[in-house]
Design a protein around this motif. Structure first.
Motif, PDB file in Angstrom:
ATOM      1  N   TRP A  44      -7.707  -1.603   4.392  1.00  0.00           N
ATOM      2  CA  TRP A  44      -6.733  -2.025   3.387  1.00  0.00           C
ATOM      3  C   TRP A  44      -6.117  -0.851   2.649  1.00  0.00           C
ATOM      4  N   THR A  45      -6.548   0.373   2.947  1.00  0.00           N
ATOM      5  CA  THR A  45      -5.884   1.551   2.388  1.00  0.00           C
ATOM      6  C   THR A  45      -4.661   1.927   3.223  1.00  0.00           C
ATOM      7  N   SER A  46      -4.513   1.285   4.387  1.00  0.00           N
ATOM      8  CA  SER A  46      -3.398   1.594   5.282  1.00  0.00           C
ATOM      9  C   SER A  46      -2.139   0.810   4.893  1.00  0.00           C
ATOM     10  N   SER A  47      -1.015   1.478   4.936  1.00  0.00           N
ATOM     11  CA  SER A  47       0.254   0.819   4.606  1.00  0.00           C
ATOM     12  C   SER A  47       0.637  -0.224   5.655  1.00  0.00           C
ATOM     13  N   GLN A  48       0.037  -0.145   6.831  1.00  0.00           N
ATOM     14  CA  GLN A  48       0.371  -1.077   7.903  1.00  0.00           C
ATOM     15  C   GLN A  48      -0.072  -2.503   7.594  1.00  0.00           C
TER      16      GLN A  48
END
Length: 241
Positions: A44-48
């Motif tokens: 959930w730290t990923s912008s994707q």
């Protein structure tokens, strides 16, 4: 089909499913039982996963954080599998819904079924056959109806009769199931035929050909007789050549 009161565990692979489809997936799952656990796995730290953050909040799905610590290794899959086994051991659930287009969950689906628990798979048409066949039932995301939150889209086009008749896997499968389920008079319960087809082909769904109901599909093929049953529902038999 499972009873509506049956408890289900819904486990979603955020890396392999579009967020725009989750509303339709949950509506489909409601046909099988009650989704008492809803978890979604990803980094959930990923912008994707930006679109998934909103979808998870709207549908009250618990996000499970799994950092991608190693390039080329899918930590999300491992976390989902571990959680699935922990939930399986509680003996609380009559079914598991695995929402992913990834073949890595093939063994998980098989293992859950070994315990006599039903597995419902949901994924895109690109989902490998091995995972589809490992489930009791597999539904393509492309055939699910759009939700209000999704952009409008034309309904899937119905496959015309000539093309349906040329689909030898479909026609031969239906003919065989009708024969298996029929009585001495050759008539079979249409719902029983549908159940047999799905047991042999977990991804069988009349919507794959653009037909909302199995009865619409078999009528369109034109190789079967379909009539109301005296006790209710529909019955089907192979047309004589």
């Amino acid at each position: 089909m499972a009873q509506p009161t049956e408890l289900l565990a819904v486990l979603i692979d955020a890396d392999n499913v579009p967020a725009s489809k989750i509303g339709a997936v949950l509506s489909e799952i409601a046909r099988f039982g009650t989704a008492s656990v809803k978890r979604i796995y990803g980094d959930w730290t990923s912008s994707q996963l930006g679109s998934w953050k909103t979808a998870a909040r709207e549908h009250v799905i618990q996000p499970v954080q799994q950092f991608a610590n190693t390039v080329g290794k899918n930590a999300t899959d491992s976390a989902l599998i571990i959680d699935a086994m922990d939930l399986l051991y509680t003996r609380r659930f009559g079914g598991f819904c695995i929402v992913s287009s990834d073949s890595d969950f093939t063994r998980l689906a098989t293992r859950i079924r070994e315990d006599g628990v039903t597995v419902y798979g949901f994924g895109e048409r690109k989902t490998p056959k091995a995972f589809r066949d490992a489930c009791d039932s597999f539904t393509y995301l492309e055939v699910l109806e759009q939700t209000d939150a999704e952009p409008a889209a034309a309904p899937p086009a119905r496959t015309p009769t000539p093309a349906l008749r040329q689909d030898t896997k479909l026609v031969s499968g239906l003919r065989s199931c009708v024969t298996t389920a029929s009585g001495e008079d050759g008539w079979a319960n249409l719902s029983a035929v549908g159940s047999l087809m799905r047991k042999q082909h977990p991804d069988f769904d009349s919507r794959n050909w653009g037909y909302a109901k199995l009865s619409d599909l078999v009528r369109a093929i034109g190789l079967f007789e379909v009539e109301p049953r005296p006790s209710g529902g529909l019955q089907i038999r192979n047309k004589s050549k």
